[in-house]
Structures are given as structure tokens and as C-alpha cells.
Design an enzyme around this catalytic site. Sequence first.
Site, short mmCIF file in Angstrom:
data_model
loop_
_atom_site.label_atom_id
_atom_site.label_comp_id
_atom_site.label_asym_id
_atom_site.label_seq_id
_atom_site.Cartn_x
_atom_site.Cartn_y
_atom_site.Cartn_z
N SER A 71 0.78 -1.24 0.00
CA SER A 71 0.00 0.00 0.00
C SER A 71 0.81 1.28 0.00
O SER A 71 0.23 2.37 -0.09
CB SER A 71 -0.95 0.02 1.20
OG SER A 71 -2.04 -0.84 0.95
N LYS A 74 0.12 3.85 -2.65
CA LYS A 74 -0.90 4.90 -2.56
C LYS A 74 -0.32 6.30 -2.41
O LYS A 74 -1.04 7.29 -2.56
CB LYS A 74 -1.85 4.57 -1.39
CG LYS A 74 -2.71 3.35 -1.70
CD LYS A 74 -3.38 2.79 -0.47
CE LYS A 74 -4.16 1.52 -0.85
NZ LYS A 74 -4.54 0.71 0.31
N SER A 83 -5.85 3.60 4.39
CA SER A 83 -5.37 2.73 3.31
C SER A 83 -6.51 2.08 2.55
O SER A 83 -6.44 0.90 2.17
CB SER A 83 -4.43 1.65 3.89
OG SER A 83 -3.56 1.19 2.89
N LYS A 92 3.34 6.43 5.08
CA LYS A 92 2.31 5.50 4.61
C LYS A 92 2.72 4.08 4.94
O LYS A 92 3.86 3.67 4.68
CB LYS A 92 2.10 5.65 3.10
CG LYS A 92 1.02 4.75 2.53
CD LYS A 92 -0.37 5.22 2.96
CE LYS A 92 -1.44 4.19 2.66
NZ LYS A 92 -1.42 3.05 3.62
#
Length: 382
Positions: A61, A64, A116, A222
Site C-alpha cells: 500500500s 498509494k 489505506s 504510509k
Amino acid sequence: MLKKWLLIVLSSMIIITVSPSNGSAETRNFSVSAEAAILMEAESGRVLYAKNEHSPMRIASITKIMTALLAIESGKMDEMVKVSTRAEGTEGSSIYLQAGEQIKLEDLVYGLMLRSGNDAAVAIAEHVAGSLEGFVFLMNEKASELGMTNTRFQNPHGLDDHEDHYSTAFDMALLTQYAMENELYRTISATKSYRSEGETTRVWRNKNRLLTELYSFSTGGKTGFTKRARRTLVSTAEKDEMDLIAVTLDAPSDWHDHMNLFNWAFDTYTIQTLVEEGIQTKIKDEFYKDRLLAPYTFSYPLSEEEEELVKKEIVVYRPPAKERQEQFVPPEPVGKVELTLGEERIGQVPLFYDSPPVEEKKGFWRSFFELFSLIIGVRASD
């Protein structure tokens, strides 16, 4: 941007050496659990620590970050997004979007970064580019623009549904370095909780534990996880005017990896100003003395042992003979400051020729008036 210039060295140059070279940082007293990792100082781009940093790997993720960045740069953040059936049905982590509902793009980006949401990633992609496939094309175009040479995106969320969706620790640090120059991205990345109010009210708390509870110097990042990529993490931290970026891929103990890297760098390095913006004062050449102008300040992270070991050279266009100096029209730039640490060039700053102001030639009546004004105590007007 002046900092990005690649200065062409002119054929006829002179070199002024200002100081000596080479050095290495203090030894680390910790290990890094990650299969691949990097620690970068954001302003200079100096890599302070690296481990398999150019090895292509699954990234989960942290993909992202690119999705959020493209949404922000689209200029559509105030637009309302209609959620598709495809977005609603996206597997994995979710902000529980429902097909047909309308939600602001900005709220989707917060849901993407804090929780997320894979459904948010698809909704963002479809709205920004018109289709999921079109958005993936934009992702790869942006990666190429940023110099992410070992990266390939196949989706906006990082799920393991494509074999050739990958990046490297170094490439993700480059992406984060660029993203952190965007004020809105920095704000979203550093947000601990967010309330989205629309057809459905949602409250999100950031999954990044470094930011919310573990590390006081954290400024965002993140998280990521899939069964095949395992734990991935991008995080940023700031202390004493030093901004750091850490990336770990496949890291069983990622929180500790990042805190250890940050603490070691903050203890080992300080930001040193190597070139001051403005007129360069240590120039002995009479022609260039008090005339060489640096358009910006150049700073660099150095350990204590490195501070005295930086080599600084000023390279300038050779001035004309004295009889031609009055007619001299200097090239732009007229030279550069080259900075090296050992055999490595760490930076260069262009130099411009700052001509002294031309003194205005005064006519007879102007001179007479100013002299008369001085005598009677009246100041001449300009």
C-alpha cells in the site's frame, strides 16, 4: 528552478580552491530487519543509509503515495466523486464506500492515506483519469518523470493482483521527496485523524503508529502490508531543521527500523551551510572580488568528522584583459561553486556576476541645485 540547473563548464575557466576533503559517518550500533531499506535527507537527497535499495520488490500500500499525489496534482480535490460498483467491490482494507454514493475527492484522499482504503484508491483513479487503466498509465508516466527507473505500477492500491507491480526503496524515497514538496500532501500525510462529512459521516484515525503514538518527530508517511509483500513502510521525520525519509520493504520490525534510523541520523548528522546566498566574500581575485553572487543557499548533512573535510572550489570564466574589462559582458552564469566530499561531488551552485551600480552622471543644474541645497540646509529631492 535554479537548484536543478546542470551548469556547463565554459572552455576558459579559472579555479579557486577554498578548503580540504573526505570522511565517513560514525558506526551504527543497531541492525535493520528489512530486506531492503533506505534513509535519505530530504533537502539534499543525500543517502545516509542503504540496504538493497535498488532491488525491485513488491511494495503493497505504499503504492498509494503515488495515487494521492496524482489526485492532488489533478486540481480536482473539490470535486464530488460518484462511487462505482468496481470501487465498492475492491478487496482488502476499505473505508466502506457504497456504489452510487457521492463523496468529495479530498475526503477520498484522506481515507486513502489514513486508512489505506483500496476502494478509495479505485474511486480516485476512475475519477481523476476516467478509468483505472488510464490512471495506471499516469502513474507510470509520473514515475518516469521522477526518475523512478526500477518501478512499475499496475494498480492504484498495491494489492498482489499483478506480478509486475513493483518498486525499490530508493525509488519510493524519490517519490516521497517529491511529494513532500507539496503542501497539501504534507498536511494529509501528517494528519492523525480526519472527519469526512457528506452522505455518510466517517471518522478516520491514521494507521501510522509512528505518527500517532510512537515517535514524536514523525511528520507522516504510509503503511503497507500484503501476504506476498509483507510489511512495507514509508515515513518522514523532522528535527533541528533536518528532514528525513525512511523506506523499508519486507521489514518484520519496521517501526523499530525507522525509529533507529531516524535517531542515529539525528545524533550523527547536522545540517551545515556550505554556500550562503548572496555575494561570496572570500574571493581574492581583484576582478571578481565582491562581484560573485550565489542565487541560493546550499546546505548539506555532515557528521562531525566530515565537517572539516569538505572540498570547495570556485570555478569562474577567466576575466578579460584589463583593457577590455569595461566592455566585458559576463556569461550567465559566470561560474559555479563545486563541493566534494572525498571523491564524491555532493553539489554545485551557479555563480552570477553582480555588476556594481552605474553611478548616475549629473548635469550642471542638478549638481548646482544639490550643492545649493546643502548650503541652505534643504535636502535635494530624488
